[in-house]
Design a protein around this motif. Structure first.
Motif, PDB file in Angstrom:
ATOM      1  N   SER B   4       0.858  -1.133   0.005  1.00  9.47           N
ATOM      2  CA  SER B   4      -0.025   0.028   0.077  1.00  9.47           C
ATOM      3  C   SER B   4       0.827   1.336   0.107  1.00  9.47           C
ATOM      4  O   SER B   4       0.355   2.404  -0.592  1.00  9.47           O
ATOM      5  N   THR B   5       2.003   1.046   0.434  1.00 11.69           N
ATOM      6  CA  THR B   5       2.890   2.326   0.585  1.00 11.69           C
ATOM      7  C   THR B   5       3.258   2.797  -1.116  1.00 11.69           C
ATOM      8  O   THR B   5       3.052   3.922  -1.274  1.00 11.69           O
ATOM      9  N   ASP B   6       3.157   1.761  -2.011  1.00 15.97           N
ATOM     10  CA  ASP B   6       3.487   2.126  -3.673  1.00 15.97           C
ATOM     11  C   ASP B   6       2.205   3.060  -4.133  1.00 15.97           C
ATOM     12  O   ASP B   6       2.281   3.860  -4.569  1.00 15.97           O
ATOM     13  N   ASP B   7       0.971   2.429  -3.458  1.00 16.63           N
ATOM     14  CA  ASP B   7      -0.385   3.152  -3.689  1.00 16.63           C
ATOM     15  C   ASP B   7      -0.271   4.658  -3.385  1.00 16.63           C
ATOM     16  O   ASP B   7      -0.547   5.552  -3.930  1.00 16.63           O
ATOM     17  N   SER B  12       0.235  10.178  -4.028  1.00 18.70           N
ATOM     18  CA  SER B  12       0.563  11.622  -3.614  1.00 18.70           C
ATOM     19  C   SER B  12       1.051  12.361  -4.738  1.00 18.70           C
ATOM     20  O   SER B  12       0.807  13.624  -5.090  1.00 18.70           O
ATOM     21  N   LYS B  13       1.576  11.676  -5.698  1.00 12.45           N
ATOM     22  CA  LYS B  13       1.992  12.368  -7.241  1.00 12.45           C
ATOM     23  C   LYS B  13       0.821  12.948  -7.842  1.00 12.45           C
ATOM     24  O   LYS B  13       0.843  13.910  -8.418  1.00 12.45           O
ATOM     25  N   PHE B  14      -0.049  12.063  -7.827  1.00 11.66           N
ATOM     26  CA  PHE B  14      -1.505  12.304  -8.325  1.00 11.66           C
ATOM     27  C   PHE B  14      -1.933  13.795  -7.752  1.00 11.66           C
ATOM     28  O   PHE B  14      -2.394  14.617  -8.526  1.00 11.66           O
ATOM     29  N   PRO B  67      -5.161   8.998   3.452  1.00  7.46           N
ATOM     30  CA  PRO B  67      -4.366   7.917   3.238  1.00  7.46           C
ATOM     31  C   PRO B  67      -4.407   7.001   4.674  1.00  7.46           C
ATOM     32  O   PRO B  67      -3.715   5.983   4.526  1.00  7.46           O
ATOM     33  N   ASN B  68      -5.127   7.334   5.784  1.00  8.00           N
ATOM     34  CA  ASN B  68      -5.230   6.473   6.669  1.00  8.00           C
ATOM     35  C   ASN B  68      -5.968   5.000   6.449  1.00  8.00           C
ATOM     36  O   ASN B  68      -6.143   4.357   7.129  1.00  8.00           O
ATOM     37  N   ALA B  69      -6.700   5.119   4.948  1.00  6.72           N
ATOM     38  CA  ALA B  69      -7.451   3.911   4.607  1.00  6.72           C
ATOM     39  C   ALA B  69      -6.483   3.278   3.633  1.00  6.72           C
ATOM     40  O   ALA B  69      -5.879   4.040   2.822  1.00  6.72           O
TER      41      ALA B  69
END
Lengths: 164, 190
Positions: B4-7, B12-14, B67-69
């Motif tokens: 999920s770190t990758d996600d 974040s980039k988006f 991001p907490n989900a």
């Protein structure tokens, strides 16, 4: 297998109604250690629950043979083309609301226009002006053969002939 | 699904304006989302529409994602809700139209080298399972598909369906009971 110890005998005393509720979580590995121990002790002595768990486990295994579908070729390109056409933050509800508001405003303008038009026609315009307007729109004002034209001369000749 | 770190990095980039980063999320999850929609709706056409709608909705609302989900449970939730909205459409049309395809699929996927009788038995069971899934209520269907086909835990299913773990436990149990009953009925009719 018969329960061996007193503890196992005690655990085997679980009611079938409770045991049936534990079949699914048992298969899915979602029971706590104590629940699992109690449930397994019950299974050892209950043929009914044993056959029930076998059946449910068979269903669980059947799912392993279901087809895993992959997204069709070009799926992500189609999605990207669609999302590029719509900006982030766009919500399908907003245009509908705007369109509804527009429709209501147009309708309101029509109603207000009709009411004020009717009011002006009846109250503000003088009677004569109304008549003059009606008369000017009447087809009788149209002269099919105005004087000084060939048609006018012909009509004048025929009228003189008729008088004679 | 675990990375999920990758996600979060992609998201974040988006959020920083790199809109094309969303394509990475599509490539990562398109098969899972399509598979979920395919089983929920039962036909390829609606499944593609629903999967596309899912990603479009995700794109439109990604700025609101917290991001907490977990991103994948958030995405699965959009997909399930989209499929539940699609339930008014003619349901499970092609799964019966293409029953031959379904039967072949079951036949191919049967483990080992079974006897012709075993193959035939598997084929019948597989078709009965699909038909039973089609008759299941959408809520129970969503729970059992997320558990059995997508392989989510009770906790994850609860997060996707926005219900408690207890409700998930009960729905999965009821779904299995219903499926067993429906499969018996279908097999008796045949």
């Amino acid at each position: 297998l018969k329960p061996q110890s007193f503890k196992q005998q005690k655990e085997a005393k679980m009611r079938c109604s409770k045991a049936r509720k534990l079949i699914s979580p048992y298969i899915d590995g979602e029971l706590t250690e104590s629940e699992k121990r109690e449930f397994e002790a019950h299974l050892r002595v209950c043929k009914g629950c044993w056959s029930e768990i076998e059946e449910t486990h068979g269903l669980h295994q059947l799912f392993e043979n279901t087809e895993i579908f992959s997204a069709p070729f070009g799926f992500h390109s189609r999605v990207m083309a669609n999302v590029n056409a719509k900006k982030p933050g766009w919500s399908p509800m907003i245009p509908v609301r705007v369109r509804l508001l527009e429709a209501v405003m147009v309708l309101l303008l029509i109603v207000v226009g009709a009411i004020s038009g009717s009011f002006l026609g009846k109250g503000l315009l003088p009677e004569r002006a109304g008549n003059g307007l009606t008369a000017s729109l009447h087809l009788d004002v149209f002269n099919s053969a105005p004087p000084g034209t060939l048609g006018g001369a012909y009509l004048a000749m025929t009228e003189v002939k008729d008088e004679k | 699904m675990k990375d999920s770190t990758d996600d979060l990095q992609i998201i974040s980039k988006f959020k920083e304006g790199e809109r094309l980063a969303f394509e990475d999320l599509i490539l990562k999850y398109q098969d899972k989302i399509y598979n979920l929609c395919r089983h929920m709706l039962g036909n390829a056409h609606d499944a593609e529409d629903a999967a596309q709608d899912t990603f479009i909705k995700a794109y439109q609302n990604l700025n609101n994602f917290k991001p907490n989900a977990s991103f994948y449970t958030w995405l699965y939730r959009i997909a399930v809700n989209t499929c539940l909205d699609y339930k008014k459409r003619p349901f499970f049309e092609s799964i019966f139209k293409h029953s031959a395809e379904t039967e072949e699929s079951f036949q191919e996927r049967a483990s080992g080298e079974p006897s012709p009788e075993k193959l035939y038995e598997n084929k019948l069971l597989g078709v009965a399972l699909y038909k039973s899934l089609a008759r299941l209520s959408p809520k129970l269907r969503a729970a059992i598909i997320l558990k059995e086909i997508e392989g989510l835990s009770y906790e994850e299913v609860a997060e996707v369906l926005d219900v408690s773990s207890g409700t998930v436990k009960s729905r999965i149990s009821r779904a299995r009971e219903e499926l067993k009953r429906l499969m018996k009925e279908i097999r008796e009719q045949n």
